[in-house]
Design an enzyme around this catalytic site. Structure first.
Site, PDB file in Angstrom:
ATOM      1  N   MET A 233       0.847  -1.191   0.000  1.00 27.00           N
ATOM      2  CA  MET A 233       0.000   0.000   0.000  1.00 27.00           C
ATOM      3  C   MET A 233       0.882   1.241   0.000  1.00 27.00           C
ATOM      4  O   MET A 233       0.978   1.981   0.989  1.00 27.00           O
ATOM      5  CB  MET A 233      -0.932  -0.014   1.205  1.00 27.00           C
ATOM      6  CG  MET A 233      -1.986  -1.101   1.152  1.00 27.00           C
ATOM      7  SD  MET A 233      -3.207  -0.838  -0.172  1.00 27.00           S
ATOM      8  CE  MET A 233      -2.693  -2.083  -1.359  1.00 27.00           C
ATOM      9  N   HIS A 234       1.552   1.476  -1.132  1.00 23.51           N
ATOM     10  CA  HIS A 234       2.524   2.568  -1.219  1.00 23.51           C
ATOM     11  C   HIS A 234       1.904   3.917  -0.849  1.00 23.51           C
ATOM     12  O   HIS A 234       2.358   4.610   0.070  1.00 23.51           O
ATOM     13  CB  HIS A 234       3.091   2.643  -2.639  1.00 23.51           C
ATOM     14  CG  HIS A 234       3.796   1.404  -3.080  1.00 23.51           C
ATOM     15  ND1 HIS A 234       5.059   1.072  -2.646  1.00 23.51           N
ATOM     16  CD2 HIS A 234       3.415   0.405  -3.921  1.00 23.51           C
ATOM     17  CE1 HIS A 234       5.438  -0.057  -3.203  1.00 23.51           C
ATOM     18  NE2 HIS A 234       4.461  -0.481  -3.982  1.00 23.51           N
ATOM     19  N   ASP A 235       0.870   4.310  -1.583  1.00 25.11           N
ATOM     20  CA  ASP A 235       0.333   5.668  -1.448  1.00 25.11           C
ATOM     21  C   ASP A 235      -0.361   5.893  -0.116  1.00 25.11           C
ATOM     22  O   ASP A 235      -0.409   7.018   0.388  1.00 25.11           O
ATOM     23  CB  ASP A 235      -0.626   5.967  -2.601  1.00 25.11           C
ATOM     24  CG  ASP A 235       0.075   5.999  -3.945  1.00 25.11           C
ATOM     25  OD1 ASP A 235       1.291   6.243  -3.968  1.00 25.11           O
ATOM     26  OD2 ASP A 235      -0.589   5.779  -4.968  1.00 25.11           O
TER      27      ASP A 235
END
Length: 305
Positions: A233-235
């Site tokens: 879940m980068h962002d």
């Protein structure tokens, strides 16, 4: 409760959709404006995706379309990760919503100017719109509280061996931002590769609510991990830091963006050990409490329809 006013610059994108949801439903955040940029897919598609997400959640937030390509480089995308539409795996209803009749950098400036207090910029795509804002309206910096970005890495990249995607797509824009004097929080791959939703968590999403069911459908087509091994879940890390910074370990240091290297263009040079002797210009997130991150997001999901 005080709500932090933000402008969210994005290129939806599957993990962008999750970050947008967290921003829209967080009690601590007041989303003033959403702007789109070419990145994960073309700006036509990211804009459509943003409008469809606002329709899905019935949120009346203005959205402005931004840059269709980097400042000086040809466009590249990540359709291989997010699908050709940018949000493959779920069929959204057609929307009649339209973006504002002004470019993103102008919409951001107008929003900053109308605010009674400085606004936090959250950027989860290439930094083209922000570079255009700073070049057209250099006086706007005093109206920006800080910039929290998903981008960069103190180690390896995910676009090239050294460059992270959002920085590597438009290194010249990123360089302008890091040289701007803004207060910057860099949520790079060092933490976002750790910020994984586990297979057990992902499996129960469809039963949680309508949003969980939609996320699960998107995640089945997301190529940053898998439903069987967990998904990055980068962002989402940008929103998590804004509302719960205690989840992270950070280090203040000097960061520069390489724009000239034949093999290293787009690299964020993160001087953790102060070899260059330059003053810090960014707070770089280096570690994250993963179980607490997942617990926080689970609570956020409960606030979504």
């Amino acid at each position: 409760m005080y709500r932090t006013p933000i402008i969210l610059d994005t290129d939806p994108g599957i993990d962008d959709a999750v970050a947008i949801a967290a921003a829209l439903f967080s009690p601590e955040i007041d989303v003033k404006l959403i702007t789109t940029v070419a990145g994960n897919v073309s700006v036509e598609k990211t804009t459509r995706n943003g409008l469809q997400l606002l329709d899905f959640w019935q949120k009346d937030i203005p959205l402005a379309r931004g840059a269709s390509m980097p400042l000086i480089r040809p466009p590249r995308d990540a359709a291989n990760v997010h699908g050709e539409s940018g949000m493959g795996g779920y069929t959204f209803a057609d929307t009649q919503r339209q973006p504002l009749a002004k470019p993103a950098f102008q919409a951001i400036y107008d929003c900053l100017s109308a605010s009674e207090e400085p606004i936090t910029l959250i950027t989860i795509g290439p930094l083209t719109n922000i570079a255009l804002l700073l070049s057209q309206y250099p006086d706007c910096k005093k109206r920006i509280k800080r910039l929290v970005m998903m981008g960069g890495s103190a180690g390896r990249g995910n676009l090239t061996p050294n460059a992270e995607f959002n920085i590597g797509i438009d290194p010249e824009a990123a360089a302008r931002v890091f040289e701007s004097g803004l207060e910057i929080v860099m949520c790079g791959l060092d933490v976002t590769h750790q910020a994984v939703l586990s297979p057990d968590f992902l499996a129960q999403l469809p039963a949680r609510n309508r949003t969980g069911k939609m996320f699960h459908s998107l995640f089945s087509h997301y190529r940053s991990g898998s439903l069987a091994t967990g998904l990055h879940m980068h962002d989402l890390c940008t929103i998590a830091w804004l509302v719960k910074p205690s989840l992270f370990r950070a280090h203040d240091c000097f960061v520069a963006v390489e724009t000239q290297g034949l093999l290293t263009s787009g690299t964020t040079v993160v001087d953790i050990d102060c070899y260059l002797g330059r003053p810090a210009n960014a707070r770089v997130l280096l570690d994250i409490d993963v179980p607490a991150f997942q617990q926080w997001f689970s609570g956020m999901l409960d606030l979504m329809p």
